[in-house]
Design a protein around this motif. Structure first.
Motif, PDB file in Angstrom:
ATOM      1  N   ALA A   1      50.790  54.496  52.794  1.00 41.54           N
ATOM      2  CA  ALA A   1      50.407  53.234  53.430  1.00 41.54           C
ATOM      3  C   ALA A   1      50.696  53.376  54.923  1.00 41.54           C
ATOM      4  O   ALA A   1      51.852  53.312  55.346  1.00 41.54           O
ATOM      5  N   ALA A   2      49.642  53.583  55.702  1.00 42.13           N
ATOM      6  CA  ALA A   2      49.801  53.853  57.133  1.00 42.13           C
ATOM      7  C   ALA A   2      50.471  52.693  57.870  1.00 42.13           C
ATOM      8  O   ALA A   2      51.316  52.916  58.744  1.00 42.13           O
TER       9      ALA A   2
ATOM     10  N   ASP B   1      34.535  59.158  60.828  1.00 38.25           N
ATOM     11  CA  ASP B   1      33.886  58.767  62.075  1.00 38.25           C
ATOM     12  C   ASP B   1      34.903  58.204  63.073  1.00 38.25           C
ATOM     13  O   ASP B   1      34.578  57.970  64.227  1.00 38.25           O
ATOM     14  N   ASN B   2      36.136  57.993  62.628  1.00 39.78           N
ATOM     15  CA  ASN B   2      37.213  57.513  63.478  1.00 39.78           C
ATOM     16  C   ASN B   2      37.840  58.719  64.175  1.00 39.78           C
ATOM     17  O   ASN B   2      38.440  59.576  63.523  1.00 39.78           O
ATOM     18  N   ASP B   3      37.701  58.781  65.489  1.00 39.39           N
ATOM     19  CA  ASP B   3      38.231  59.918  66.256  1.00 39.39           C
ATOM     20  C   ASP B   3      39.746  60.070  66.122  1.00 39.39           C
ATOM     21  O   ASP B   3      40.284  61.152  66.353  1.00 39.39           O
ATOM     22  N   LYS B   4      40.443  58.992  65.781  1.00 38.18           N
ATOM     23  CA  LYS B   4      41.904  59.039  65.684  1.00 38.18           C
ATOM     24  C   LYS B   4      42.391  59.422  64.289  1.00 38.18           C
ATOM     25  O   LYS B   4      43.590  59.591  64.085  1.00 38.18           O
ATOM     26  N   ALA B   5      41.481  59.556  63.316  1.00 39.66           N
ATOM     27  CA  ALA B   5      41.880  59.936  61.961  1.00 39.66           C
ATOM     28  C   ALA B   5      42.360  61.382  61.962  1.00 39.66           C
ATOM     29  O   ALA B   5      41.634  62.278  62.391  1.00 39.66           O
TER      30      ALA B   5
ATOM     31  N   ASN C   1      33.693  55.567  57.518  1.00 39.75           N
ATOM     32  CA  ASN C   1      33.103  56.712  56.833  1.00 39.75           C
ATOM     33  C   ASN C   1      34.144  57.815  56.620  1.00 39.75           C
ATOM     34  O   ASN C   1      33.847  59.005  56.685  1.00 39.75           O
ATOM     35  N   THR C   2      35.382  57.408  56.372  1.00 44.79           N
ATOM     36  CA  THR C   2      36.468  58.357  56.140  1.00 44.79           C
ATOM     37  C   THR C   2      36.370  58.901  54.728  1.00 44.79           C
ATOM     38  O   THR C   2      36.266  58.144  53.767  1.00 44.79           O
TER      39      THR C   2
ATOM     40  N   ARG D   1      43.579  64.666  50.847  1.00 44.87           N
ATOM     41  CA  ARG D   1      43.721  64.796  52.299  1.00 44.87           C
ATOM     42  C   ARG D   1      42.455  64.308  52.989  1.00 44.87           C
ATOM     43  O   ARG D   1      41.368  64.410  52.439  1.00 44.87           O
ATOM     44  N   ILE D   2      42.627  63.812  54.220  1.00 43.85           N
ATOM     45  CA  ILE D   2      41.467  63.376  54.992  1.00 43.85           C
ATOM     46  C   ILE D   2      40.595  64.595  55.270  1.00 43.85           C
ATOM     47  O   ILE D   2      41.053  65.592  55.834  1.00 43.85           O
TER      48      ILE D   2
END
Length: 110
Positions: free
Chosen positions: A74-75, A47-51, A27-28, A42-43
């Motif tokens: 590209a991460a 729902d990802n705590d590490k994002a 859900n980013t 930009r983000i």
């Protein structure tokens, strides 16, 4: 009639990409904004705590010859890659090419 059709095609090719887009992963959501004709994304939330909220994933996006072109981060590769973006209604297709391989991800407008 052909001029009318051409103008409709031109308008759809230039559909705005500004707004909030859901990547479909955790859900980013990415917020794409424009400053002086150049867009970046930009983000916005996840729902990802590490994002990393606020991290830039799209940059230097501009309309070139009727096509949105820019760079996508590209991460996994930890590098910026050339990207072509195509907005159609509430969908945004982002295609990245690396050598002979290309990959397209689709985001949906929030």
């Amino acid at each position: 009639m052909s001029c009318f059709l051409l103008s409709i095609l031109s308008m759809s090719a230039q559909q705005s990409i500004a707004g909030v887009w859901n990547t479909g992963n955790d859900n980013t959501k990415i917020e794409i904004t424009e400053v002086d004709g150049v867009y970046e994304g930009r983000i916005f939330s996840s729902d990802n705590d590490k994002a990393p909220i606020g991290k830039r994933l799209l940059k230097d996006v501009q309309l070139v010859d009727g096509e949105w072109q820019g760079k996508l981060y590209a991460a996994k590769r930890e590098e910026w890659m050339d990207a072509v973006l195509e907005a159609t209604g509430d969908e945004l297709a982002i295609t990245v090419k690396a050598g002979w391989v290309s990959r397209t991800v689709e985001w949906s407008r929030e």
